[in-house]
Motif scaffolding. Structure first.
Motif, PDB file in Angstrom:
ATOM      1  N   GLU A  35      26.581   9.075   3.353  1.00 56.49           N
ATOM      2  CA  GLU A  35      27.828   8.308   3.280  1.00 56.49           C
ATOM      3  C   GLU A  35      27.670   6.904   3.845  1.00 56.49           C
ATOM      4  O   GLU A  35      28.175   5.931   3.268  1.00 56.49           O
ATOM      5  N   THR A  36      26.974   6.770   4.964  1.00 56.57           N
ATOM      6  CA  THR A  36      26.925   5.483   5.664  1.00 56.57           C
ATOM      7  C   THR A  36      25.701   4.647   5.331  1.00 56.57           C
ATOM      8  O   THR A  36      25.726   3.424   5.492  1.00 56.57           O
ATOM      9  N   ARG A  37      24.620   5.271   4.871  1.00 51.49           N
ATOM     10  CA  ARG A  37      23.374   4.551   4.675  1.00 51.49           C
ATOM     11  C   ARG A  37      22.882   4.582   3.225  1.00 51.49           C
ATOM     12  O   ARG A  37      21.801   4.072   2.938  1.00 51.49           O
ATOM     13  N   GLY A  38      23.647   5.181   2.351  1.00 49.74           N
ATOM     14  CA  GLY A  38      23.259   5.211   0.949  1.00 49.74           C
ATOM     15  C   GLY A  38      22.057   6.083   0.651  1.00 49.74           C
ATOM     16  O   GLY A  38      21.399   5.903  -0.369  1.00 49.74           O
ATOM     17  N   SER A  52      14.989  -9.941   0.152  1.00 44.98           N
ATOM     18  CA  SER A  52      13.846 -10.145  -0.739  1.00 44.98           C
ATOM     19  C   SER A  52      12.578  -9.537  -0.156  1.00 44.98           C
ATOM     20  O   SER A  52      11.717  -9.021  -0.891  1.00 44.98           O
ATOM     21  N   ARG A  53      12.446  -9.591   1.149  1.00 43.12           N
ATOM     22  CA  ARG A  53      11.272  -9.002   1.790  1.00 43.12           C
ATOM     23  C   ARG A  53      11.349  -7.473   1.761  1.00 43.12           C
ATOM     24  O   ARG A  53      10.308  -6.806   1.684  1.00 43.12           O
ATOM     25  N   ARG A  54      12.543  -6.930   1.804  1.00 36.54           N
ATOM     26  CA  ARG A  54      12.693  -5.475   1.699  1.00 36.54           C
ATOM     27  C   ARG A  54      12.187  -4.994   0.346  1.00 36.54           C
ATOM     28  O   ARG A  54      11.460  -4.002   0.253  1.00 36.54           O
ATOM     29  N   ASP A  92      19.396   1.413  15.755  1.00 30.54           N
ATOM     30  CA  ASP A  92      20.789   1.076  16.114  1.00 30.54           C
ATOM     31  C   ASP A  92      21.609   0.668  14.886  1.00 30.54           C
ATOM     32  O   ASP A  92      22.423  -0.251  14.953  1.00 30.54           O
ATOM     33  N   TYR A  93      21.413   1.381  13.787  1.00 28.25           N
ATOM     34  CA  TYR A  93      22.129   1.055  12.556  1.00 28.25           C
ATOM     35  C   TYR A  93      23.644   1.119  12.738  1.00 28.25           C
ATOM     36  O   TYR A  93      24.386   0.332  12.122  1.00 28.25           O
ATOM     37  N   ASP A  94      24.120   2.048  13.555  1.00 29.43           N
ATOM     38  CA  ASP A  94      25.568   2.248  13.693  1.00 29.43           C
ATOM     39  C   ASP A  94      26.275   1.091  14.381  1.00 29.43           C
ATOM     40  O   ASP A  94      27.506   1.072  14.438  1.00 29.43           O
ATOM     41  N   PHE A  95      25.516   0.131  14.915  1.00 32.24           N
ATOM     42  CA  PHE A  95      26.140  -0.979  15.630  1.00 32.24           C
ATOM     43  C   PHE A  95      25.838  -2.289  14.915  1.00 32.24           C
ATOM     44  O   PHE A  95      24.868  -2.990  15.228  1.00 32.24           O
ATOM     45  N   ILE A 123      23.405  -4.137   6.140  1.00 32.43           N
ATOM     46  CA  ILE A 123      22.447  -3.991   5.052  1.00 32.43           C
ATOM     47  C   ILE A 123      21.886  -2.575   5.083  1.00 32.43           C
ATOM     48  O   ILE A 123      21.519  -2.058   6.143  1.00 32.43           O
ATOM     49  N   LEU A 124      21.829  -1.934   3.937  1.00 32.00           N
ATOM     50  CA  LEU A 124      21.359  -0.554   3.882  1.00 32.00           C
ATOM     51  C   LEU A 124      19.879  -0.474   4.245  1.00 32.00           C
ATOM     52  O   LEU A 124      19.115  -1.415   4.037  1.00 32.00           O
ATOM     53  N   PRO A 125      19.445   0.657   4.785  1.00 29.21           N
ATOM     54  CA  PRO A 125      18.045   0.797   5.173  1.00 29.21           C
ATOM     55  C   PRO A 125      17.115   0.823   3.965  1.00 29.21           C
ATOM     56  O   PRO A 125      17.540   1.042   2.823  1.00 29.21           O
ATOM     57  N   LEU A 126      15.832   0.600   4.234  1.00 25.03           N
ATOM     58  CA  LEU A 126      14.833   0.668   3.180  1.00 25.03           C
ATOM     59  C   LEU A 126      14.860   2.026   2.482  1.00 25.03           C
ATOM     60  O   LEU A 126      14.667   2.119   1.272  1.00 25.03           O
ATOM     61  N   ALA A 127      15.099   3.076   3.262  1.00 25.83           N
ATOM     62  CA  ALA A 127      15.073   4.429   2.711  1.00 25.83           C
ATOM     63  C   ALA A 127      16.095   4.610   1.595  1.00 25.83           C
ATOM     64  O   ALA A 127      15.909   5.442   0.711  1.00 25.83           O
TER      65      ALA A 127
END
Length: 492
Positions: free
Chosen positions: A186-189, A286-288, A308-311, A318-322
């Motif tokens: 839900e939060t990180r795609g 772009s680097r991601r 510390d994604y939640d903060f 920005i969503l994580p690389l995963a």
């Protein structure tokens, strides 16, 4: 005759019974060769008079020694050191104040050799009382203790006692894996199921397991020039060779990484793309994209630490690389310790199910399972929505503290430090004037009641950054004001 009166030292104030102390010390005299196999000991009355003890105490000590196998009783003759023991070369009696019964096994160096790994020597950061600008710790005063307590109590009323107080799944409690999977989707795609989740005791355990499974001696791991030492220590312990690339205001240098890839096989790239550690910069989109392309092209794993994604304080982070990984190149590691409190050791690893299965097999031989009660309780807080409400509350609080702290730094210390207001996270990366001695400054601050890191361990080899992380989240606004005043006092 062995001078037992001078060799045996009994402490009547100790919680250990006198007869046990006496038995233990007789055993130690046997082990060091002062009392020899087959040697006759004084009679119980004689030893009691010698040591000013009750005879029954000596009788109990001798009985204990016989039960332990150090002594033997010969009817009609007395008590002897057991004759079956091997001969021990007697040690010389001590000179001066050195006690003969000194336990060298717990005093400094062992009697055998082992390798001391210098790269494991690193200061251990702890939560300090009083004023502190830490590495970016949460404020444990905000932790949802009441809700967590209720969730703990519900564990004792839930299900089959034999099931939830026995051994559980090595991957973690099913409730937490299920709820955490939904929350991350839900939060990180992400697109996970519980089979993609391994619950660990903090993110450092996840990094350790991933390093042991994915790395072999001689493998090359790429990190930023500035990075988290906890990760690099694990890579080096696995036998990997750590290479670094520069880090600028947009994150790690992908051109330099591509150059490494052309020169030699790369096994892993370690990144903290959401807020690079320690500088807090965010890896540019772009680097991601290019990082994932390089991973697919050259076949290396990307170990993404999203501590510390939640903060994040600017709209949606920005969503994580995963979240953009479609080829299974990313191993995603995170933690709830900063979201709740560091004492609650809950971390997680997200990856393809085959990798999670192997990580769980390795985890089993070092930690059979985690803490089922804590994992259940955290899972319940996710299920009831209490933890999400806690995240929203702390996010507002930490954003206000960030704004207040950065305003204080800008107004009070503008001539001494440079910093960029972070978009997220729990700390400010501050670069101090090159003329400032960081170690001396931190020492003076400590004398004034303020604890902060001197930042020396952030320096890449051969570089002097003169920077450190100033954590703002664990202090109230009033405490931040007092902390800045102490800094101002020691800097000017």
């Amino acid at each position: 005759m062995v001078p037992l009166k001078s060799l045996i030292q009994l402490d009547k104030a100790s919680l250990l019974p006198i007869f046990v102390q006496l038995s233990n010390q007789l055993g130690q005299l046997i082990r060091v060769g002062t009392l020899l196999p087959g040697q006759r000991l004084p009679g119980t009355r004689q030893l009691a008079d010698l040591l000013a003890l009750n005879r029954q105490t000596v009788v109990a000590a001798y009985d204990e020694g016989m039960a332990q196998g150090w002594l033997e009783s010969r009817p009609g003759s007395g008590t002897y050191v057991a004759s079956h023991l091997p001969d021990v070369k007697p040690q010389p009696l001590p000179s001066g104040d050195e006690p003969l019964l000194k336990n060298k096994a717990t005093d400094g160096q062992p009697g055998y050799a082992f390798d001391r790994l210098d790269f494991l020597v690193r200061p251990v950061m702890t939560t300090q009382a009083g004023l502190h600008l830490d590495d970016g710790f949460p404020d444990i005063r905000l932790a949802p203790m009441d809700e967590l307590s209720r969730a703990y109590r519900s564990y004792f009323r839930w299900g089959n006692p034999q099931q939830h107080f026995g051994y559980g799944d090595t991957k973690g409690h099913s409730l937490l894996r299920e709820q955490l999977s939904m929350y991350l989707n839900e939060t990180r795609g992400l697109q996970t199921t519980p089979d993609n989740m391994l619950i660990t005791r903090g993110s450092i355990m996840g990094l350790h397991l991933a390093s042991q499974v994915l790395l072999r001696p001689g493998d090359v791991v790429i990190t930023g020039e500035t990075t988290w030492a906890g990760a690099t220590m694990n890579f080096r312990k696995a036998g990997a060779i750590v290479r670094t690339v520069p880090v600028d205001e947009h994150g790690i240098d992908l051109n330099k990484l591509a150059g490494y890839c052309e020169q030699q096989p790369i096994r892993m790239v370690f990144v903290t793309p959401h807020h690079h550690y320690p500088t807090t910069v965010t890896l540019h989109p772009s680097r991601r994209v290019r990082l994932l392309q390089l991973a697919e092209q050259y076949g290396f794993a990307v170990l993404e630490d999203d501590y510390d994604y939640d903060f994040h304080y600017l709209s949606r982070p920005i969503l994580p690389l995963a979240s953009a990984d479609r080829r299974g190149m990313v191993v995603y590691v995170g933690s709830l310790t900063k979201s709740v409190a560091p004492a609650f050791r809950i971390g997680y690893v997200v990856g393809p199910s085959a990798l999670i299965d192997e990580l769980a097999r390795l985890r089993r031989i070092i930690d059979r399972q985690g803490d089922p009660m804590l994992e259940f309780a955290i899972g319940q807080l996710f299920k009831t929505g209490d933890l999400k409400r806690h995240f929203r509350k702390t996010l507002r609080t930490y954003q206000a503290r960030r704004d207040h702290f950065c305003a204080l730094l800008a107004s009070e210390l503008r001539d001494a430090i440079q910093f960029t207001k972070p978009d997220g996270g729990l700390a400010v990366w501050a670069r101090f004037d090159p003329a400032i001695d960081m170690e001396a400054m931190a020492g003076r601050a400590a004398q004034e009641g303020l604890t902060l890191s001197n930042g020396v361990f952030h320096n890449p080899p051969g570089q002097q950054l003169n920077g450190t992380r100033l954590g703002f989240a664990s202090s109230s606004e009033e405490e931040l004001e007092r902390s800045v005043q102490v800094l101002k006092k020691v800097l000017y």
